[in-house]
Design a protein around this motif. Structure first.
Motif, PDB file in Angstrom:
ATOM      1  N   PRO A   1       3.936   7.828  -6.125  1.00 36.13           N
ATOM      2  CA  PRO A   1       3.974   9.172  -5.674  1.00 36.13           C
ATOM      3  C   PRO A   1       2.524   9.487  -4.728  1.00 36.13           C
ATOM      4  O   PRO A   1       1.473   9.034  -5.134  1.00 36.13           O
ATOM      5  N   ARG A   2       2.679  10.226  -3.709  1.00 35.65           N
ATOM      6  CA  ARG A   2       1.467  10.280  -2.831  1.00 35.65           C
ATOM      7  C   ARG A   2       0.800  11.529  -3.149  1.00 35.65           C
ATOM      8  O   ARG A   2       1.114  12.877  -2.611  1.00 35.65           O
ATOM      9  N   TYR A   3      -0.370  11.437  -3.996  1.00 35.93           N
ATOM     10  CA  TYR A   3      -1.198  12.586  -4.120  1.00 35.93           C
ATOM     11  C   TYR A   3      -2.692  12.233  -3.359  1.00 35.93           C
ATOM     12  O   TYR A   3      -2.833  11.212  -2.997  1.00 35.93           O
ATOM     13  N   CYS A   4      -3.310  13.380  -3.105  1.00 36.38           N
ATOM     14  CA  CYS A   4      -4.763  13.232  -2.720  1.00 36.38           C
ATOM     15  C   CYS A   4      -5.333  12.288  -3.761  1.00 36.38           C
ATOM     16  O   CYS A   4      -6.374  11.352  -3.007  1.00 36.38           O
ATOM     17  N   HIS A   5      -5.254  12.156  -4.879  1.00 42.09           N
ATOM     18  CA  HIS A   5      -6.121  11.359  -5.721  1.00 42.09           C
ATOM     19  C   HIS A   5      -5.975   9.791  -5.640  1.00 42.09           C
ATOM     20  O   HIS A   5      -6.868   9.267  -5.741  1.00 42.09           O
ATOM     21  N   ASN A   6      -4.904   9.538  -4.988  1.00 35.20           N
ATOM     22  CA  ASN A   6      -4.517   7.876  -4.518  1.00 35.20           C
ATOM     23  C   ASN A   6      -4.317   7.711  -2.941  1.00 35.20           C
ATOM     24  O   ASN A   6      -3.899   6.754  -2.596  1.00 35.20           O
ATOM     25  N   CYS A   7      -5.067   8.726  -2.278  1.00 32.30           N
ATOM     26  CA  CYS A   7      -5.146   8.647  -0.866  1.00 32.30           C
ATOM     27  C   CYS A   7      -6.613   8.219  -0.468  1.00 32.30           C
ATOM     28  O   CYS A   7      -7.703   8.738  -1.170  1.00 32.30           O
ATOM     29  N   ASP A   8      -6.723   7.386   0.440  1.00 29.05           N
ATOM     30  CA  ASP A   8      -8.098   6.766   0.711  1.00 29.05           C
ATOM     31  C   ASP A   8      -8.785   7.837   1.444  1.00 29.05           C
ATOM     32  O   ASP A   8     -10.010   7.584   1.528  1.00 29.05           O
ATOM     33  N   HIS A   9      -8.124   8.909   1.697  1.00 26.65           N
ATOM     34  CA  HIS A   9      -8.945  10.145   2.494  1.00 26.65           C
ATOM     35  C   HIS A   9      -9.876  11.084   1.699  1.00 26.65           C
ATOM     36  O   HIS A   9     -10.482  11.890   2.056  1.00 26.65           O
TER      37      HIS A   9
ATOM     38  N   ASP B   1     -16.174  14.054  -3.537  1.00 31.01           N
ATOM     39  CA  ASP B   1     -16.513  15.438  -3.798  1.00 31.01           C
ATOM     40  C   ASP B   1     -15.168  16.259  -3.651  1.00 31.01           C
ATOM     41  O   ASP B   1     -15.644  17.623  -3.606  1.00 31.01           O
ATOM     42  N   GLY B   2     -14.163  15.993  -3.498  1.00 30.12           N
ATOM     43  CA  GLY B   2     -12.967  16.568  -3.309  1.00 30.12           C
ATOM     44  C   GLY B   2     -12.745  16.903  -1.781  1.00 30.12           C
ATOM     45  O   GLY B   2     -11.803  17.910  -1.649  1.00 30.12           O
ATOM     46  N   LYS B   3     -13.313  16.330  -0.892  1.00 31.18           N
ATOM     47  CA  LYS B   3     -13.250  16.787   0.625  1.00 31.18           C
ATOM     48  C   LYS B   3     -12.315  15.730   1.176  1.00 31.18           C
ATOM     49  O   LYS B   3     -12.286  14.752   0.770  1.00 31.18           O
TER      50      LYS B   3
ATOM     51  N   TYR C   1     -12.242  21.067   1.975  1.00 33.99           N
ATOM     52  CA  TYR C   1     -12.019  20.799   0.717  1.00 33.99           C
ATOM     53  C   TYR C   1     -10.572  20.895   0.571  1.00 33.99           C
ATOM     54  O   TYR C   1     -10.128  21.841   0.756  1.00 33.99           O
ATOM     55  N   VAL C   2     -10.011  19.979  -0.232  1.00 37.92           N
ATOM     56  CA  VAL C   2      -8.472  20.056  -0.546  1.00 37.92           C
ATOM     57  C   VAL C   2      -8.278  21.380  -1.573  1.00 37.92           C
ATOM     58  O   VAL C   2      -8.890  21.366  -2.692  1.00 37.92           O
ATOM     59  N   PRO C   3      -7.495  22.320  -1.235  1.00 39.42           N
ATOM     60  CA  PRO C   3      -7.140  23.341  -2.532  1.00 39.42           C
ATOM     61  C   PRO C   3      -6.549  22.783  -3.596  1.00 39.42           C
ATOM     62  O   PRO C   3      -5.746  21.687  -3.580  1.00 39.42           O
TER      63      PRO C   3
ATOM     64  N   SER D   1       3.403  15.451  -0.087  1.00 34.91           N
ATOM     65  CA  SER D   1       3.501  16.815   0.724  1.00 34.91           C
ATOM     66  C   SER D   1       2.504  16.600   1.943  1.00 34.91           C
ATOM     67  O   SER D   1       2.445  17.656   2.774  1.00 34.91           O
ATOM     68  N   CYS D   2       1.858  15.536   2.163  1.00 31.00           N
ATOM     69  CA  CYS D   2       0.930  15.276   3.364  1.00 31.00           C
ATOM     70  C   CYS D   2       1.374  14.197   4.007  1.00 31.00           C
ATOM     71  O   CYS D   2       1.436  13.127   3.559  1.00 31.00           O
ATOM     72  N   PRO D   3       1.565  14.260   5.428  1.00 28.21           N
ATOM     73  CA  PRO D   3       1.894  13.132   6.307  1.00 28.21           C
ATOM     74  C   PRO D   3       0.708  12.191   6.812  1.00 28.21           C
ATOM     75  O   PRO D   3       1.026  11.211   7.217  1.00 28.21           O
ATOM     76  N   THR D   4      -0.380  12.781   6.211  1.00 23.00           N
ATOM     77  CA  THR D   4      -1.570  11.876   6.550  1.00 23.00           C
ATOM     78  C   THR D   4      -2.001  10.989   5.365  1.00 23.00           C
ATOM     79  O   THR D   4      -3.056  10.107   5.511  1.00 23.00           O
ATOM     80  N   TRP D   5      -1.501  11.129   4.320  1.00 24.33           N
ATOM     81  CA  TRP D   5      -1.607  10.210   3.389  1.00 24.33           C
ATOM     82  C   TRP D   5      -1.603   8.746   3.616  1.00 24.33           C
ATOM     83  O   TRP D   5      -0.864   8.250   4.301  1.00 24.33           O
ATOM     84  N   ILE D   6      -2.693   8.103   2.962  1.00 26.59           N
ATOM     85  CA  ILE D   6      -2.675   6.618   3.379  1.00 26.59           C
ATOM     86  C   ILE D   6      -3.338   5.772   2.360  1.00 26.59           C
ATOM     87  O   ILE D   6      -4.365   6.404   1.612  1.00 26.59           O
ATOM     88  N   GLN D   7      -2.831   4.625   2.144  1.00 23.41           N
ATOM     89  CA  GLN D   7      -3.308   3.737   0.953  1.00 23.41           C
ATOM     90  C   GLN D   7      -3.451   2.403   1.577  1.00 23.41           C
ATOM     91  O   GLN D   7      -2.250   1.953   1.796  1.00 23.41           O
ATOM     92  N   GLU D   8      -4.553   1.942   1.954  1.00 23.33           N
ATOM     93  CA  GLU D   8      -4.463   0.513   2.399  1.00 23.33           C
ATOM     94  C   GLU D   8      -4.988  -0.561   1.461  1.00 23.33           C
ATOM     95  O   GLU D   8      -5.177  -0.108   0.322  1.00 23.33           O
ATOM     96  N   LEU D   9      -4.712  -1.753   1.925  1.00 30.23           N
ATOM     97  CA  LEU D   9      -4.856  -2.748   0.990  1.00 30.23           C
ATOM     98  C   LEU D   9      -6.340  -3.027   0.824  1.00 30.23           C
ATOM     99  O   LEU D   9      -6.910  -2.739   1.842  1.00 30.23           O
ATOM    100  N   PRO D  10      -6.791  -3.461  -0.391  1.00 29.53           N
ATOM    101  CA  PRO D  10      -8.057  -3.531  -0.547  1.00 29.53           C
ATOM    102  C   PRO D  10      -8.745  -4.814  -0.333  1.00 29.53           C
ATOM    103  O   PRO D  10      -9.645  -5.394  -0.792  1.00 29.53           O
ATOM    104  N   PHE D  11      -8.110  -5.289   0.981  1.00 28.08           N
ATOM    105  CA  PHE D  11      -9.008  -6.608   1.407  1.00 28.08           C
ATOM    106  C   PHE D  11      -8.695  -6.523   3.088  1.00 28.08           C
ATOM    107  O   PHE D  11      -7.814  -5.810   3.499  1.00 28.08           O
TER     108      PHE D  11
END
Ligand code: SF4
Length: 64
Positions: free
Chosen positions: A22-30, A34-36, A43-45, A54-64
């Motif tokens: 699931p795509r949440y801010c908490h697992n998004c690399d952006h 500090d919650g920004k 700052y994310v509400p 709910s966000c088309p800009t969500w991204i999770q890149e490979l850790p290498f």
């Protein structure tokens, strides 16, 4: 002879894996520590941080 049909539990698991997390801010690399949001420089509400997919800009890149 052939294999028996794939168990439904395995079919469900494979579909779950293919869908990805699931795509949440908490697992998004952006999402900054500090919650920004570094993508939008705001700052994310709270309400948005609790909404999945709910966000088309969500991204999770490979850790290498
Ligand atoms: S890009 Fe979208 S999902 Fe990622 S932290 Fe910013 S608002 Fe959240």
């Amino acid at each position: 002879m052939a294999r028996h049909p794939k168990p439904q539990g395995l079919i469900d698991y494979e579909a779950w894996l293919a869908k990805g997390p699931p795509r949440y801010c908490h697992n998004c690399d952006h999402y900054g520590g500090d919650g920004k949001c570094l993508a939008f420089n705001v700052y994310v509400p709270f309400e948005h941080s609790q909404m999945a997919d709910s966000c088309p800009t969500w991204i999770q890149e490979l850790p290498f």
